[in-house]
Design a protein around this motif. Structure first.
Motif, PDB file in Angstrom:
ATOM      1  N   GLY A 118       0.785  -1.222   0.000  1.00 32.35           N
ATOM      2  CA  GLY A 118       0.000   0.000   0.000  1.00 32.35           C
ATOM      3  C   GLY A 118       0.816   1.269   0.000  1.00 32.35           C
ATOM      4  O   GLY A 118       0.277   2.341  -0.171  1.00 32.35           O
ATOM      5  N   ARG A 119       2.138   1.184   0.230  1.00 29.07           N
ATOM      6  CA  ARG A 119       2.971   2.372   0.302  1.00 29.07           C
ATOM      7  C   ARG A 119       3.844   2.553  -0.931  1.00 29.07           C
ATOM      8  O   ARG A 119       4.685   3.429  -0.962  1.00 29.07           O
ATOM      9  CB  ARG A 119       3.840   2.307   1.555  1.00 29.07           C
ATOM     10  N   ILE A 120       3.658   1.717  -1.944  1.00 24.15           N
ATOM     11  CA  ILE A 120       4.498   1.772  -3.130  1.00 24.15           C
ATOM     12  C   ILE A 120       3.636   2.095  -4.341  1.00 24.15           C
ATOM     13  O   ILE A 120       2.606   1.478  -4.565  1.00 24.15           O
ATOM     14  CB  ILE A 120       5.210   0.418  -3.364  1.00 24.15           C
ATOM     15  N   HIS A 121       4.074   3.053  -5.128  1.00 21.71           N
ATOM     16  CA  HIS A 121       3.335   3.395  -6.332  1.00 21.71           C
ATOM     17  C   HIS A 121       3.392   2.232  -7.317  1.00 21.71           C
ATOM     18  O   HIS A 121       4.372   1.494  -7.396  1.00 21.71           O
ATOM     19  CB  HIS A 121       3.934   4.647  -6.972  1.00 21.71           C
ATOM     20  N   GLN A 122       2.331   2.079  -8.101  1.00 23.79           N
ATOM     21  CA  GLN A 122       2.268   0.981  -9.055  1.00 23.79           C
ATOM     22  C   GLN A 122       3.431   1.014 -10.048  1.00 23.79           C
ATOM     23  O   GLN A 122       3.931  -0.030 -10.472  1.00 23.79           O
ATOM     24  CB  GLN A 122       0.934   1.006  -9.802  1.00 23.79           C
ATOM     25  N   VAL A 123       3.861   2.199 -10.433  1.00 21.22           N
ATOM     26  CA  VAL A 123       5.012   2.326 -11.338  1.00 21.22           C
ATOM     27  C   VAL A 123       6.246   1.670 -10.720  1.00 21.22           C
ATOM     28  O   VAL A 123       7.003   0.964 -11.392  1.00 21.22           O
ATOM     29  CB  VAL A 123       5.286   3.809 -11.651  1.00 21.22           C
ATOM     30  N   GLU A 124       6.456   1.888  -9.421  1.00 18.68           N
ATOM     31  CA  GLU A 124       7.606   1.310  -8.738  1.00 18.68           C
ATOM     32  C   GLU A 124       7.481  -0.201  -8.611  1.00 18.68           C
ATOM     33  O   GLU A 124       8.487  -0.931  -8.695  1.00 18.68           O
ATOM     34  CB  GLU A 124       7.752   1.954  -7.368  1.00 18.68           C
ATOM     35  N   LYS A 125       6.266  -0.681  -8.411  1.00 26.32           N
ATOM     36  CA  LYS A 125       6.063  -2.129  -8.352  1.00 26.32           C
ATOM     37  C   LYS A 125       6.458  -2.788  -9.662  1.00 26.32           C
ATOM     38  O   LYS A 125       7.140  -3.827  -9.679  1.00 26.32           O
ATOM     39  CB  LYS A 125       4.598  -2.441  -8.025  1.00 26.32           C
ATOM     40  N   TYR A 126       6.015  -2.189 -10.750  1.00 28.90           N
ATOM     41  CA  TYR A 126       6.362  -2.741 -12.055  1.00 28.90           C
ATOM     42  C   TYR A 126       7.873  -2.703 -12.283  1.00 28.90           C
ATOM     43  O   TYR A 126       8.450  -3.630 -12.857  1.00 28.90           O
ATOM     44  CB  TYR A 126       5.638  -1.978 -13.159  1.00 28.90           C
ATOM     45  N   GLN A 127       8.520  -1.629 -11.843  1.00 32.75           N
ATOM     46  CA  GLN A 127       9.972  -1.539 -12.029  1.00 32.75           C
ATOM     47  C   GLN A 127      10.701  -2.585 -11.205  1.00 32.75           C
ATOM     48  O   GLN A 127      11.677  -3.194 -11.676  1.00 32.75           O
ATOM     49  CB  GLN A 127      10.470  -0.140 -11.675  1.00 32.75           C
ATOM     50  N   ARG A 128      10.262  -2.807  -9.986  1.00 29.35           N
ATOM     51  CA  ARG A 128      10.879  -3.842  -9.162  1.00 29.35           C
ATOM     52  C   ARG A 128      10.762  -5.209  -9.832  1.00 29.35           C
ATOM     53  O   ARG A 128      11.698  -6.018  -9.790  1.00 29.35           O
ATOM     54  CB  ARG A 128      10.230  -3.883  -7.772  1.00 29.35           C
ATOM     55  N   PHE A 129       9.613  -5.453 -10.428  1.00 33.02           N
ATOM     56  CA  PHE A 129       9.409  -6.713 -11.151  1.00 33.02           C
ATOM     57  C   PHE A 129      10.413  -6.842 -12.289  1.00 33.02           C
ATOM     58  O   PHE A 129      11.079  -7.881 -12.436  1.00 33.02           O
ATOM     59  CB  PHE A 129       7.970  -6.772 -11.669  1.00 33.02           C
ATOM     60  N   ILE A 130      10.543  -5.803 -13.091  1.00 34.17           N
ATOM     61  CA  ILE A 130      11.456  -5.868 -14.226  1.00 34.17           C
ATOM     62  C   ILE A 130      12.904  -5.985 -13.765  1.00 34.17           C
ATOM     63  O   ILE A 130      13.730  -6.642 -14.419  1.00 34.17           O
ATOM     64  CB  ILE A 130      11.246  -4.655 -15.155  1.00 34.17           C
ATOM     65  N   ASN A 131      13.231  -5.404 -12.631  1.00 33.87           N
ATOM     66  CA  ASN A 131      14.586  -5.554 -12.106  1.00 33.87           C
ATOM     67  C   ASN A 131      14.909  -7.003 -11.771  1.00 33.87           C
ATOM     68  O   ASN A 131      16.061  -7.435 -11.878  1.00 33.87           O
ATOM     69  CB  ASN A 131      14.792  -4.667 -10.881  1.00 33.87           C
ATOM     70  N   THR A 132      13.895  -7.775 -11.356  1.00 30.10           N
ATOM     71  CA  THR A 132      14.134  -9.200 -11.108  1.00 30.10           C
ATOM     72  C   THR A 132      14.393  -9.944 -12.417  1.00 30.10           C
ATOM     73  O   THR A 132      15.057 -10.979 -12.423  1.00 30.10           O
ATOM     74  CB  THR A 132      12.940  -9.852 -10.388  1.00 30.10           C
ATOM     75  N   VAL A 133      13.876  -9.406 -13.509  1.00 27.82           N
ATOM     76  CA  VAL A 133      14.091 -10.012 -14.829  1.00 27.82           C
ATOM     77  C   VAL A 133      15.488  -9.687 -15.348  1.00 27.82           C
ATOM     78  O   VAL A 133      16.225 -10.569 -15.816  1.00 27.82           O
ATOM     79  CB  VAL A 133      13.028  -9.521 -15.826  1.00 27.82           C
ATOM     80  N   THR A 134      15.857  -8.421 -15.268  1.00 29.08           N
ATOM     81  CA  THR A 134      17.111  -7.969 -15.876  1.00 29.08           C
ATOM     82  C   THR A 134      18.319  -8.131 -14.969  1.00 29.08           C
ATOM     83  O   THR A 134      19.460  -8.131 -15.441  1.00 29.08           O
ATOM     84  CB  THR A 134      17.001  -6.486 -16.266  1.00 29.08           C
ATOM     85  N   GLY A 135      18.072  -8.240 -13.646  1.00 26.26           N
ATOM     86  CA  GLY A 135      19.177  -8.295 -12.704  1.00 26.26           C
ATOM     87  C   GLY A 135      19.820  -6.942 -12.465  1.00 26.26           C
ATOM     88  O   GLY A 135      20.888  -6.845 -11.863  1.00 26.26           O
ATOM     89  N   ARG A 136      19.175  -5.888 -12.921  1.00 22.39           N
ATOM     90  CA  ARG A 136      19.681  -4.532 -12.745  1.00 22.39           C
ATOM     91  C   ARG A 136      18.977  -3.846 -11.582  1.00 22.39           C
ATOM     92  O   ARG A 136      18.071  -4.408 -10.973  1.00 22.39           O
ATOM     93  CB  ARG A 136      19.482  -3.732 -14.038  1.00 22.39           C
TER      94      ARG A 136
END
Length: 317
Positions: A118-136
């Protein structure tokens, strides 16, 4: 390298995924990208120069969905990397059926810590997800759409009364009309809405015409998604509820007053729009995140007045 991306279903979510997509594309600069998803999501994003192929997912429309998913997977084919911004079981099935080497599915509980959601913007959630994909460890930039904004002959105000998610997110047509009328001497007025929102848009139009306002155009149900992006992108001022068009406006940095009621503005407010003002009421029952008001009163939206929204808009002018 070939990458398959299943987009979020809702228009606003698809737009909020664009910063994460930009970083994905940067991580794999030579990859050929295919996107699959709902009609509205694919229409909004298909103009991106890195997207080589667009496929609309129509597996829910008729027939047995698992069989339809199998057929869609075979149409999409095998990819080196398959990513879904959705957490649905059918999304997992689709990625599996493509036979792609590496598959990643978005999880709503970011980092497996539900208390933080509830404290994280949806944009940041999506970025965290992609970071798990790219390793960046990329951070999300601004929202980005690739449709060219329209140029208007006169300063133009857009009114967006609809919200596909449910009636609880909708402010009232008579209040939208009163608000728009206050700016009729300075702006041309455009009323936006989807095919299912023609009634509420028509109510606003009638109320404005009854007040003698004639410099208006009702576009509800009359625009394609690309046309909607172009029309919103060229506005001088936008007044809207929490909706897909609100995020389109953010992508073009349109001065926007966003009216929030039952949803969490810290999660879905306009991302990186320096000219954005939120109008909302502090209430014990809000945000309830319900499609319809569970206690009938709808006070979180009903108690917001046109005068408050007008005052908020004036701060942007």
């Amino acid at each position: 390298m070939r990458i398959l991306v299943e987009l979020p279903t809702w228009l606003g979510d698809a737009v909020m995924a664009t910063p994460a997509l930009e970083n994905l594309f940067l991580a794999y600069p030579e990859a050929s990208v295919t996107v699959v998803g709902s009609y509205v999501a694919t229409e909004a994003l298909k103009a991106h120069p890195r997207i080589k192929r667009v496929v609309v997912d129509r597996t829910k429309e008729r027939g047995w969905r698992p069989l339809n998913l199998y057929r869609l997977a075979k149409e999409l084919g095998r990819h080196d990397l398959a990513i879904s911004f959705r957490s649905h079981f059918y999304s997992k099935m689709l990625l599996t059926l493509t036979g792609s080497k590496k598959r990643y599915l978005y999880k709503k509980t970011i980092d497996h810590r539900p208390s933080t959601v509830g404290r994280i913007h949806q944009v940041e959630k999506y970025q965290r997800f992609i970071n798990t994909v790219t390793g960046r460890s990329d951070t999300p930039g601004a929202l980005k759409l690739h449709w060219r904004p329209k140029r208007y002959d006169r300063p133009t105000l857009g009114i967006n009364p609809g919200a596909t998610y449910g009636s609880a997110k909708r402010w009232y047509p008579e209040k939208f009309a009163e608000t728009a009328a206050a700016f009729a001497d300075r702006f041309e007025i455009l009323i936006f809405g989807g095919p299912g929102e023609r009634d509420i848009a028509g109510d606003i139009e009638r109320a404005l015409r009854n007040e003698g306002v004639s410099n208006l155009h009702n576009l509800a149900g009359e625009t394609t998604i690309p046309q909607l992006c172009e029309a919103i992108g060229g506005l001088d001022l936008f007044i809207t509820g929490d909706s897909g068009p609100m995020h389109i406006a953010a992508a073009y940095r349109v001065p926007t007053v966003a009216i929030f009621g039952p949803t969490r503005d810290e999660e879905t407010s306009q991302w990186m729009n320096p000219k954005s003002v939120i109008v909302r009421k502090e209430m014990a029952c809000a945000p309830c995140m319900k499609r319809t008001c569970p206690i009938i009163t709808h006070a979180c939206m009903r108690e917001i007045t046109p005068q408050e929204v007008i005052a908020a808009a004036e701060t942007l002018l």
